[in-house]
Design an enzyme around this catalytic site. Structure first.
Site, short mmCIF file in Angstrom:
data_model
loop_
_atom_site.label_atom_id
_atom_site.label_comp_id
_atom_site.label_asym_id
_atom_site.label_seq_id
_atom_site.Cartn_x
_atom_site.Cartn_y
_atom_site.Cartn_z
N CYS A 195 -3.00 -3.54 7.02
CA CYS A 195 -2.65 -3.76 8.44
C CYS A 195 -3.04 -2.55 9.27
O CYS A 195 -3.06 -1.42 8.78
CB CYS A 195 -1.18 -4.12 8.59
SG CYS A 195 -0.06 -2.82 8.08
N GLU A 252 0.83 -1.21 0.00
CA GLU A 252 0.00 0.00 0.00
C GLU A 252 0.86 1.26 0.00
O GLU A 252 0.61 2.20 -0.77
CB GLU A 252 -0.92 0.04 1.24
CG GLU A 252 -1.98 -1.06 1.27
CD GLU A 252 -1.50 -2.31 2.01
OE1 GLU A 252 -0.31 -2.65 1.90
OE2 GLU A 252 -2.32 -2.94 2.69
#
Ligand SMILES: NC(=O)c1ccc[n+]([C@@H]2O[C@H](COP(=O)([O-])OP(=O)(O)OC[C@H]3O[C@@H](n4cnc5c(N)ncnc54)[C@H](OP(=O)(O)O)[C@@H]3O)[C@@H](O)[C@H]2O)c1
Length: 366
Positions: A80, A57
């Site tokens: 996460c 990401e």
């Protein structure tokens, strides 16, 4: 259901293909991919870097820059939410100003488990989950298995002759399948954290068990030999190449009083082989030990008794049967599983033709 594929599905399918690129390279972290899409154009794309960091990401957002504002992020695994060695990816997505996040698979890691999605929703981002979930789960199978079962995802690969044999004892390696199948096995090795054989195979075939495809030579997995009595010869290809690609020999005893055992251990260790004292017959415990070392995927390449043990212990997740066209005759080593007589609990998922060979892929039923 119509056959029309939505653009969401196309972007997620592309993300899943991308995440496969670093399978076997990301240590204990999953190989995740992220696409940032703005007005139908991919403005950022990344996969978890080798070694596991940076995450997909943050790299994809860096590539997108300001274009991320108002865009959609397609991520193969829930971002996460915890502070590990890097800040949470959920925070990075929020800070980037993306308007929508589409996720294939929710992370079973108890530090994340839905929290990543809640953080995004709480920040006003539209979150959708479960898109191409089964394809995403297949790509993340190693990581998901290690997280939920605390052992690696085990693929049993066998090359079987038309009369159900794996080889011939005492004659070394016998070619059962052709070059295209063998190339496929090398691709598998490149995607896998570790490869395992029994000492019978190491002694009879003297295999190298590396990935030798042009361009993928650096992607050989850790090589493991189940070797209760520490019989792997220091002259074997495995031992001689241990400094180039790690070799772990799993031996049953640590008998310091047995000078012959100690001498064999010394000779192997001098060559860079790791001798792991852990009863190789207790496969469940061995797999748990391998998982704690970050091994999430294990390719079991035989021989017959090793394959049988993994099946009997119910530790196989997937079976790849490469069926050759030739026969080996009665003096062959019989395969513990052959086409049409697979162990209970496995279903045929796919078949492919590689030259004269046929690959059948069986997966454990959920
Ligand atoms: N076609 C293929 O895909 C393929 C792949 C690999 C090998 N092969 C062929 O298979 C033949 C060798 O097979 P194999 O059955 O003789 O040997 P193997 O399965 O490679 O090795 C058996 C040996 O490993 C030891 N071992 C340690 N832990 C074990 C465990 N948990 N389960 C089973 N064994 C364990 C056994 O110890 P104990 O002696 O104490 O039982 C035995 O000495 C060769 O002909 C080789 O060419 C074919």
């Amino acid at each position: 259901m119509s056959g029309v594929v939505s653009s969401d599905e196309r972007f997620m399918a592309a993300a899943i293909r991308l995440c496969r690129r670093n399978l076997g390279l990301t240590s204990t972290n999953p190989s995740v991919a992220c696409l940032i899409v703005k007005d139908g154009v991919i403005v950022g794309s990344a996969v978890t870097a080798p070694g596991g960091r940076p995450h997909a990401e943050t790299q994809a957002l860096a590539m997108a820059g300001d274009a991320a504002r108002g865009a959609t992020a397609y991520v193969t695994l829930e971002p996460c939410s915890h502070h590990g060695k890097t800040p949470p990816c959920a925070d990075a997505l929020i800070a980037s100003g993306v308007a929508r996040v589409v996720v294939a698979v929710t992370d079973p890691d108890e530090r994340v488990a839905g929290r990543g999605l809640s953080m995004l929703r709480d920040a006003g981002i539209v979150v959708e989950t479960g898109l191409l979930e089964s394809e995403g789960k297949a790509a993340l199978a190693a990581y998901l298995t290690r997280q939920t079962k605390k052992h690696p995802y085990v693929t049993l690969k066998l090359a079987v002759s038309a009369d159900g044999m794996l080889g011939r004892l005492g004659t070394g390696q016998v070619a059962i399948t052709g070059p295209i199948s063998r190339g496929q096995v090398h691709v598998l090795r490149a995607e896998t954290d570790a490869i395992l054989v029994g000492i019978g195979t190491a002694l009879s075939d003297d295999p190298e068990l590396t990935c030798r495809l042009p361009g993928l030579e650096t992607r050989s997995p850790v090589r493991i030999v189940l070797d209760p009595r520490l019989e792997l010869p220091p002259t074997s290809k495995l031992a001689r190449t241990a400094l180039l690609v790690p070799v772990i020999v799993v031996a049953a005893k640590d008998d310091k009083d047995d000078p012959a055992f100690a001498a064999r251990q010394d000779a192997l260790e001098t060559l860079g082989v790791e001798v792991l004292i852990c009863d190789p017959r207790r496969l469940e415990a061995l797999l748990a030990a391998l998982a704690t070392r970050g091994i999430s995927s294990l390719l079991v390449e035989g021989g017959a008794r090793t394959a049988q043990s993994f099946l009997e212990a119910d530790l196989v997740d997937r079976i790849l049967l490469f069926k050759g066209a030739g026969t080996l005759g009665k003096d062959g080593v019989a395969s513990p599983c052959v086409s049409g007589q697979m162990p209970a609990g496995f279903s045929l998922r796919d078949t492919a033709r590689y030259g004269a060979d046929i690959l059948e892929e069986y997966e454990r039923d959920e």
